[in-house]
Write an enzyme that holds these catalytic residues in place. Structure first.
Site, PDB file in Angstrom:
ATOM      1  N   HIS A 185       0.822  -1.210   0.000  1.00  0.00           N
ATOM      2  CA  HIS A 185       0.000   0.000   0.000  1.00  0.00           C
ATOM      3  C   HIS A 185       0.857   1.261   0.000  1.00  0.00           C
ATOM      4  CE1 HIS A 185      -4.079  -1.805   0.974  1.00  0.00           C
ATOM      5  NE2 HIS A 185      -3.266  -2.828   1.088  1.00  0.00           N
ATOM      6  N   ASP A 195      -5.197   6.037   2.188  1.00  0.00           N
ATOM      7  CA  ASP A 195      -5.499   4.690   1.709  1.00  0.00           C
ATOM      8  C   ASP A 195      -6.940   4.293   2.030  1.00  0.00           C
ATOM      9  OD1 ASP A 195      -3.899   2.022   0.839  1.00  0.00           O
ATOM     10  OD2 ASP A 195      -5.433   1.499   2.314  1.00  0.00           O
TER      11      ASP A 195
END
Length: 452
Positions: free
Chosen positions: A22, A108
């Site tokens: 990520h 995110d």
């Protein structure tokens, strides 16, 4: 590089979820925003600070800043999710103490709670999807309809632009842990559903790959601030930037490049299962036997406990045509070398985009999360992959069948090579000047620069 440069250098906070899969794409996004003149603060944990080295060495300290916050002790993925909620107060203190605090937060999709934080601060939040646009709709649909009936074995997505079904165990690992009424899980459900309530959405994808879903996402979010800006990767032939991306390689750049340059075009099979995935022992053994039996040239990136099962005797036996890398490997550099013709992949979204951008045939071996759906799309919808195996149920592939697949994948008459190269051309075009992703990045910068 010919980029649109904003005039006021708007200050933006980027907040990745603290796992490499990520962090890496959001750092790639930071790189593009910095090149376009924005000022960026990246929230990072001490253990991941090293991943910022390529950015720090490229950009001015006047425009790139770090907000280092120790992450509460957490090991499992779920415990990291739980721990992330504790970061709200230190972020608020950062905003309150900063002379020129960020005008927006890009965070995110696992950090949907930052949407409420942004509202509290009176600034916009944009969700960054490190997965596909299609998967974002799948995630939203699943969390919106929890709990799933216990007797249900398949999950249907009939109202999405491309109707499909998935086995329940493949649809989402996280929802299988969901406990109705549990404070954490109800909070996390809310945080996931907050993503489509955000001011904007940024996807590491491109129009030629996922234009089917953009109008639907605009409708679900109630606005058109949806930006497809991928593939977010080092561009051109910048091997130095590509080699450092994601961490330090355990093998020297010159060693890898020299080895690859000694092989014929499209003759090498690259095998890697991402930064977190480890194959079960029996699958590892079958893969090793198939690579040996096939006689193909290969690079195998082996991590964790799997390293114990690849002996020195095995390495000696495949010497000359097999290169074993024990630890982090510069995947973009390897895939982009003309000698690499195929890629055995766990079908994580980063790896898929890297494979597509390099124009290599993918051999799918999904292990969890969104990887099963990604593999299905690569094979059935895009026609740029072949099925090798899958994890999750510890299926052991037939060595003979697998070795034959390896031989086919690097052959001159590989049947799907033309489709692979066509999709690669679309990815390359998207990030060039006037390409769809380049224009979306410019539009994103313009709208962020207009914030007060």
């Amino acid at each position: 590089m010919d980029y649109l440069h904003c005039k006021n250098g708007a200050h933006i906070l980027l907040f990745p979820f603290p796992t490499s899969g990520h962090i890496i794409p959001i750092l790639d996004l930071a790189n593009q925003l910095l090149y376009r003149g924005l000022t960026i603060t990246i929230l990072v944990t001490p253990e991941n600070l090293k991943l910022l080295d390529p950015l720090v060495s490229t950009h001015s300290s006047n425009t790139l800043h770090t907000l280092v916050i120790p992450f509460p002790s957490a090991t499992s993925f779920v415990s990291k999710l739980q721990a992330s909620f504790e970061l709200s107060q230190p972020i608020l203190e950062f905003f309150e103490s900063h002379k020129s605090p960020p005008l927006a937060i890009i965070s995110d999709f696992f950090l949907g709670w930052t949407n409420q934080l942004a509202c509290q601060l009176g600034i916009p939040r944009l969700v960054f999807w490190a997965s596909s646009a299609k998967q974002s709709l799948v995630v939203d649909e699943i969390w919106r309809n929890l709990p799933l009936p216990k007797e249900q074995s398949m999950v249907s997505f009939t109202n999405l632009p491309s109707s499909f079904v998935l086995p329940k165990w493949q649809a989402s690992e996280l929802v299988s842990k969901y406990i109705p009424g549990d404070p954490f899980w109800e909070c996390f459900k809310d945080t996931m559903l907050s993503n489509f309530k955000s001011w904007g959405a940024v996807y590491n994808s491109f129009m030629d790959l996922e234009d089917t879903y953009v109008d639907y996402i605009n409708k679900e979010m109630g606005h058109d601030r949806v930006f497809l800006v991928g593939p977010l990767l080092p561009q051109g032939d910048n091997l130095v930037e590509s080699f450092k991306r994601g961490g330090s390689s355990v093998v020297q750049e010159c060693e890898i490049v020299t080895w690859l340059d000694s092989k014929a075009e499209n003759s090498v099979l690259y095998v890697c299962f991402g930064s977190r995935t480890e194959l079960p022992i029996k699958q590892t053994e079958a893969l090793a036997h198939a690579l040996d039996k096939s006689g193909v040239n290969f690079i195998w990136c082996v991590r964790g406990q799997n390293q114990e099962h690849i002996t020195k005797e095995y390495e000696d036996g495949v010497s000359g045509r097999g290169l074993i890398i024990r630890g982090w490997a510069p995947q973009v550099v390897i895939l982009r070398n003309k000698a690499v013709g195929a890629f055995v992949t766990h079908c994580g979204w980063n790896s898929i985009l890297e494979g597509i951008s390099a124009g290599v045939l993918m051999l799918t071996w999904p292990m969890g999360a969104d990887q099963f759906a990604n593999a299905k799309d690569l094979i059935d919808e895009l026609g740029v992959a072949e099925e090798a195996c899958e994890g999750g149920q510890e299926i052991v592939p037939d060595v003979k069948t697998l070795s034959e697949l390896f031989v086919m994948s690097v052959s001159e008459d590989c049947p799907k090579r033309e489709k692979v190269l066509h999709l690669r051309d679309g990815a390359v075009k998207a990030v060039k000047k006037y390409g769809s992703s380049s224009k979306d990045l410019d539009s994103l910068v313009r709208q962020l620069s207009q914030l007060k």
